[in-house]
Motif scaffolding. Structure first.
Motif, PDB file in Angstrom:
ATOM      1  N   ILE A  82       1.005  -1.180   0.137  1.00 17.55           N
ATOM      2  CA  ILE A  82       0.174  -0.514  -0.125  1.00 17.55           C
ATOM      3  C   ILE A  82       0.580   1.271   0.096  1.00 17.55           C
ATOM      4  O   ILE A  82       0.205   2.465  -0.027  1.00 17.55           O
ATOM      5  CB  ILE A  82      -0.723   0.091   1.667  1.00 17.55           C
ATOM      6  N   SER A  83       2.322   0.907   0.600  1.00 14.27           N
ATOM      7  CA  SER A  83       3.091   2.136   0.447  1.00 14.27           C
ATOM      8  C   SER A  83       3.174   3.108  -0.975  1.00 14.27           C
ATOM      9  O   SER A  83       3.750   2.427  -2.182  1.00 14.27           O
ATOM     10  CB  SER A  83       4.360   1.962   0.601  1.00 14.27           C
ATOM     11  N   THR A  84       2.498   3.924  -1.241  1.00 14.39           N
ATOM     12  CA  THR A  84       2.727   4.761  -2.388  1.00 14.39           C
ATOM     13  C   THR A  84       3.358   5.799  -2.827  1.00 14.39           C
ATOM     14  O   THR A  84       2.738   6.590  -3.907  1.00 14.39           O
ATOM     15  CB  THR A  84       0.757   5.205  -3.056  1.00 14.39           C
ATOM     16  N   THR A  85       3.773   6.542  -1.780  1.00 16.75           N
ATOM     17  CA  THR A  85       4.614   7.543  -1.889  1.00 16.75           C
ATOM     18  C   THR A  85       5.899   7.647  -1.486  1.00 16.75           C
ATOM     19  O   THR A  85       6.872   6.721  -0.641  1.00 16.75           O
ATOM     20  CB  THR A  85       4.250   8.698  -0.949  1.00 16.75           C
ATOM     21  N   PRO A  86       7.260   8.001  -1.665  1.00 13.74           N
ATOM     22  CA  PRO A  86       8.497   7.902  -1.216  1.00 13.74           C
ATOM     23  C   PRO A  86       8.760   8.016   0.615  1.00 13.74           C
ATOM     24  O   PRO A  86       9.049   7.585   0.885  1.00 13.74           O
ATOM     25  CB  PRO A  86       9.123   8.656  -1.778  1.00 13.74           C
ATOM     26  N   GLY A 110       9.242   1.697  -6.169  1.00 16.22           N
ATOM     27  CA  GLY A 110       9.245   1.810  -8.059  1.00 16.22           C
ATOM     28  C   GLY A 110       7.776   1.484  -8.361  1.00 16.22           C
ATOM     29  O   GLY A 110       7.057  -0.212  -7.718  1.00 16.22           O
ATOM     30  N   GLY A 111       6.593   2.324  -9.721  1.00 18.98           N
ATOM     31  CA  GLY A 111       5.543   2.062 -10.086  1.00 18.98           C
ATOM     32  C   GLY A 111       5.173   2.967 -10.744  1.00 18.98           C
ATOM     33  O   GLY A 111       6.137   3.111 -11.599  1.00 18.98           O
ATOM     34  N   HIS A 112       4.170   2.812 -10.818  1.00 17.70           N
ATOM     35  CA  HIS A 112       3.403   3.764 -11.686  1.00 17.70           C
ATOM     36  C   HIS A 112       3.876   4.985 -11.402  1.00 17.70           C
ATOM     37  O   HIS A 112       3.962   5.317 -10.156  1.00 17.70           O
ATOM     38  CB  HIS A 112       1.793   4.015 -11.731  1.00 17.70           C
ATOM     39  N   ASP A 113       4.776   6.240 -12.372  1.00 17.05           N
ATOM     40  CA  ASP A 113       4.614   6.971 -12.501  1.00 17.05           C
ATOM     41  C   ASP A 113       3.756   8.519 -12.481  1.00 17.05           C
ATOM     42  O   ASP A 113       2.780   8.785 -13.881  1.00 17.05           O
ATOM     43  CB  ASP A 113       5.719   7.317 -13.399  1.00 17.05           C
ATOM     44  N   ARG A 114       3.690   8.883 -11.466  1.00 16.09           N
ATOM     45  CA  ARG A 114       2.630  10.188 -11.294  1.00 16.09           C
ATOM     46  C   ARG A 114       3.200  11.721 -10.694  1.00 16.09           C
ATOM     47  O   ARG A 114       2.928  12.200 -10.212  1.00 16.09           O
ATOM     48  CB  ARG A 114       1.543  10.140 -10.063  1.00 16.09           C
ATOM     49  N   THR A 120      15.188  -1.765  -8.166  1.00 12.80           N
ATOM     50  CA  THR A 120      13.968  -0.743  -8.674  1.00 12.80           C
ATOM     51  C   THR A 120      13.412  -1.690  -9.618  1.00 12.80           C
ATOM     52  O   THR A 120      14.122  -2.335 -10.925  1.00 12.80           O
ATOM     53  CB  THR A 120      14.355   1.014  -9.220  1.00 12.80           C
ATOM     54  N   LEU A 121      11.866  -1.022  -9.419  1.00  8.62           N
ATOM     55  CA  LEU A 121      11.257  -1.807 -10.604  1.00  8.62           C
ATOM     56  C   LEU A 121      10.120  -1.457 -12.053  1.00  8.62           C
ATOM     57  O   LEU A 121      10.708  -0.119 -11.701  1.00  8.62           O
ATOM     58  CB  LEU A 121       9.497  -2.649  -9.806  1.00  8.62           C
ATOM     59  N   GLY A 122      10.345  -1.894 -13.180  1.00 10.19           N
ATOM     60  CA  GLY A 122       9.535  -0.986 -14.260  1.00 10.19           C
ATOM     61  C   GLY A 122      10.246  -1.333 -15.257  1.00 10.19           C
ATOM     62  O   GLY A 122      10.270  -0.708 -15.643  1.00 10.19           O
ATOM     63  N   HIS A 123      11.945  -1.376 -15.006  1.00 10.36           N
ATOM     64  CA  HIS A 123      13.147  -1.558 -15.643  1.00 10.36           C
ATOM     65  C   HIS A 123      12.423  -0.882 -17.116  1.00 10.36           C
ATOM     66  O   HIS A 123      12.094  -2.232 -17.565  1.00 10.36           O
ATOM     67  CB  HIS A 123      14.299  -1.954 -15.581  1.00 10.36           C
ATOM     68  N   GLY A 124      12.544  -0.067 -18.300  1.00 10.09           N
ATOM     69  CA  GLY A 124      12.282  -0.686 -18.752  1.00 10.09           C
ATOM     70  C   GLY A 124      10.497  -0.404 -19.692  1.00 10.09           C
ATOM     71  O   GLY A 124      10.180  -0.217 -21.256  1.00 10.09           O
ATOM     72  N   VAL A 125      10.159  -0.615 -18.666  1.00 15.31           N
ATOM     73  CA  VAL A 125       8.130  -0.820 -19.173  1.00 15.31           C
ATOM     74  C   VAL A 125       8.043   0.746 -19.126  1.00 15.31           C
ATOM     75  O   VAL A 125       8.020   1.649 -18.017  1.00 15.31           O
ATOM     76  CB  VAL A 125       7.566  -1.185 -17.991  1.00 15.31           C
ATOM     77  N   ALA A 126       6.881   1.379 -20.491  1.00 16.28           N
ATOM     78  CA  ALA A 126       6.429   2.803 -20.343  1.00 16.28           C
ATOM     79  C   ALA A 126       5.633   2.821 -18.915  1.00 16.28           C
ATOM     80  O   ALA A 126       5.122   2.501 -18.269  1.00 16.28           O
ATOM     81  CB  ALA A 126       5.554   2.745 -21.334  1.00 16.28           C
ATOM     82  N   GLY A 127       5.962   4.134 -18.586  1.00 15.05           N
ATOM     83  CA  GLY A 127       5.071   4.362 -17.543  1.00 15.05           C
ATOM     84  C   GLY A 127       5.119   4.615 -15.974  1.00 15.05           C
ATOM     85  O   GLY A 127       4.340   4.543 -14.879  1.00 15.05           O
ATOM     86  N   GLN A 128       6.043   3.875 -15.633  1.00 13.26           N
ATOM     87  CA  GLN A 128       6.684   3.327 -14.254  1.00 13.26           C
ATOM     88  C   GLN A 128       8.132   3.888 -14.496  1.00 13.26           C
ATOM     89  O   GLN A 128       8.671   4.365 -14.541  1.00 13.26           O
ATOM     90  CB  GLN A 128       7.400   1.757 -14.860  1.00 13.26           C
ATOM     91  N   ALA A 167       5.198   4.173  -4.646  1.00 15.36           N
ATOM     92  CA  ALA A 167       4.140   4.095  -6.301  1.00 15.36           C
ATOM     93  C   ALA A 167       3.269   4.107  -6.117  1.00 15.36           C
ATOM     94  O   ALA A 167       2.886   2.517  -5.319  1.00 15.36           O
ATOM     95  CB  ALA A 167       5.285   4.434  -6.943  1.00 15.36           C
ATOM     96  N   PRO A 168       2.008   3.976  -6.776  1.00 18.19           N
ATOM     97  CA  PRO A 168       1.147   2.360  -7.363  1.00 18.19           C
ATOM     98  C   PRO A 168       1.486   2.072  -7.807  1.00 18.19           C
ATOM     99  O   PRO A 168       2.648   2.097  -8.631  1.00 18.19           O
ATOM    100  CB  PRO A 168      -0.227   4.194  -7.896  1.00 18.19           C
TER     101      PRO A 168
END
Length: 467
Positions: free
Chosen positions: A325-329, A349-353, A374-382, A431-432
């Protein structure tokens, strides 16, 4: 609800909130024509209702929305979307299901027994703990709202007390309803959901609307939060917690003013911030007229909520902790502080807002974990690659190990490899989950499964509904 009769009404969104709104309206207004804007995948479920007075629309354009007097939107849909703004400028009123529930109960005495809880972090735990202690006081209590049970599913129910969690997507609903609740609790304010709100300023304004526009009789506020500490609320009676004159912590010791009440070190509330949530609850109970001192020990029987610093267990000398549920730094920093005495590999790492991670990076100078993946390497929007680039200079100095992973399975393998002598693998993304998972629950379940634990056994929230 009756005011919707003879109006052009649409629903926007067909998740649980949207379905709850439909059933509540249909129960009271069986002959009311309704339109529904939803996705193609959702439309099949709506069609299965076989309701001849429900028309399903696919595209919620500004022009389509402006054909309605009232649009009841699901919380995740921002009223700041261009199509919503277009329709609002042409007279369409956008409200949420939460507003309908409050308006329905504005004058029947329910507001005198209602607690609303919000905050960037801690609101779910605070609301659930509040319900637990209200029930310990012998009150038939409803636990509902953003925590997982839409209020409209309880539209015809009664209770001695209502413990309601509100997200920043719902706080304006209370003001929109015209109802004036008894007690509002706000735990803290940090930037979040900027993609929905559009800016940090608007996020803060929307969050604080529960106080500044809904004007509760009593506001329970965290004196340690600088945004809240600076508030002036002439229409509300403020009760502070985290303050030497009220409920506060001195280390692990819980105090009411100068009086010691109990040691909190053994409570099922991991981290000082969670014990601060107990101070919020006790302040609210006291403001409601209950004996908070006698109720405080009942916190020992509280069942912690899933996905919130949730220990899953150990495998081969490694402890796994699910903080999905952690969605902020800021939330990730709080999680790391709890395990500062252990060797930790944290997955971030997660959805980049658009939230800034500079404060997190600065903190790594003094209190870095053993490893960061860090999660989402090379994935758009992360945002994992953005976080990785920010942390790379410090990692190059040898302050911590830093690596990149495309997905959670890869990240978990890297975290294990970074802890050959054992330690803690901590999922606290900051991050979400959007883009890779449906929600933070699905992300937490997948983490548990990959770590070798039964996801079904770690997912339920105890006490939802009325008890």
């Amino acid at each position: 609800m009756a005011s919707l009769a003879r109006k052009r009404v649409a629903l926007w969104g067909w998740g649980r909130e949207g379905r709850a709104a439909y059933h509540a309206i249909r129960a009271r207004l069986p002959q009311q024509p309704l339109a529904l804007f939803c996705s193609e995948t959702e439309s099949a479920g709506a069609a299965a209702l076989n309701d001849p007075l429900l028309s399903v629309e696919r595209e919620a354009t500004g022009g389509a929305l402006s054909a309605f007097d009232v649009v009841i939107k699901s919380p995740g849909i921002s009223p700041y979307k261009p199509e919503a703004v277009f329709a609002a400028e042409r007279g369409t009123r956008f409200i949420g299901g939460t507003a309908l529930w409050f308006a329905e109960h504005a004058d029947d005495g329910t507001m005198a027994r209602t607690f609303c809880v919000t905050g960037t972090k801690g609101k779910s735990t605070t609301t659930a703990l509040l319900a637990r202690l209200l029930r310990a006081a012998g009150l038939r209590t409803a636990l509902a709202g953003n925590i997982g049970l839409p209020l409209l599913e309880l539209i015809d129910e009664s209770a001695d007390a209502w413990a309601i969690e509100l997200s920043s997507y719902q706080t304006r609903d209370v003001a929109d309803s015209g109802a004036r609740l008894r007690i509002a609790v706000v735990t803290n304010i940090h930037p979040e959901h900027l993609d929905w709100h559009g800016s940090e300023r608007r996020y803060v304004d929307d969050k604080l609307a529960l106080l500044t526009e809904a004007k509760p009789q009593i506001a329970v506020l965290n004196a340690e939060d600088p945004v809240l500490a600076a508030l002036a609320l002439p229409d509300s009676e403020i009760h502070w917690y985290g303050h030497a004159r009220g409920w506060h912590l001195r280390g692990d010791a819980l105090h009411r003013g100068d009086a010691f009440v109990m040691d909190t070190s053994s409570l099922p509330l991991p981290g000082r911030h969670n014990r601060g949530n107990l101070c919020a609850v006790l302040t609210a109970l006291e403001a409601f007229g209950l004996d908070a001192v006698s109720l405080a020990p009942h916190a020992a029987s509280f069942q912690p909520l899933p996905n919130r610093l949730q220990p899953l267990g150990e495998r081969d000398g490694i402890r796994y902790v699910n903080d999905s549920i952690s969605t902020t730094p800021h939330a990730t920093l709080a999680a790391l502080a709890l395990y500062a005495h252990r060797q930790v590999a944290v997955l971030v790492g997660g959805h980049d807002r658009g939230l800034p991670w500079e404060e997190f990076a600065d903190a790594m100078h003094e209190r870095a974990p053993h490893a960061i993946v860090t999660l989402g390497h090379g994935v758009a929007g992360q945002n994992g690659d953005r976080i990785h680039a920010l942390l790379s200079p410090m990692a190059a100095e040898g302050r911590f190990a830093l690596s990149q992973a495309r997905d959670l399975e890869d990240a978990l393998a890297q975290a294990r490899a970074a802890l050959p002598d054992g330690g803690v693998v901590l999922l606290s993304p900051g991050a979400p989950s959007f883009g890779l998972y449906r929600d933070y629950v699905a992300r937490g379940r997948h983490f548990a499964e990959l770590a070798g634990f039964d996801p079904d056994s770690i997912s339920g929230i105890a006490g939802m509904g009325i008890a």
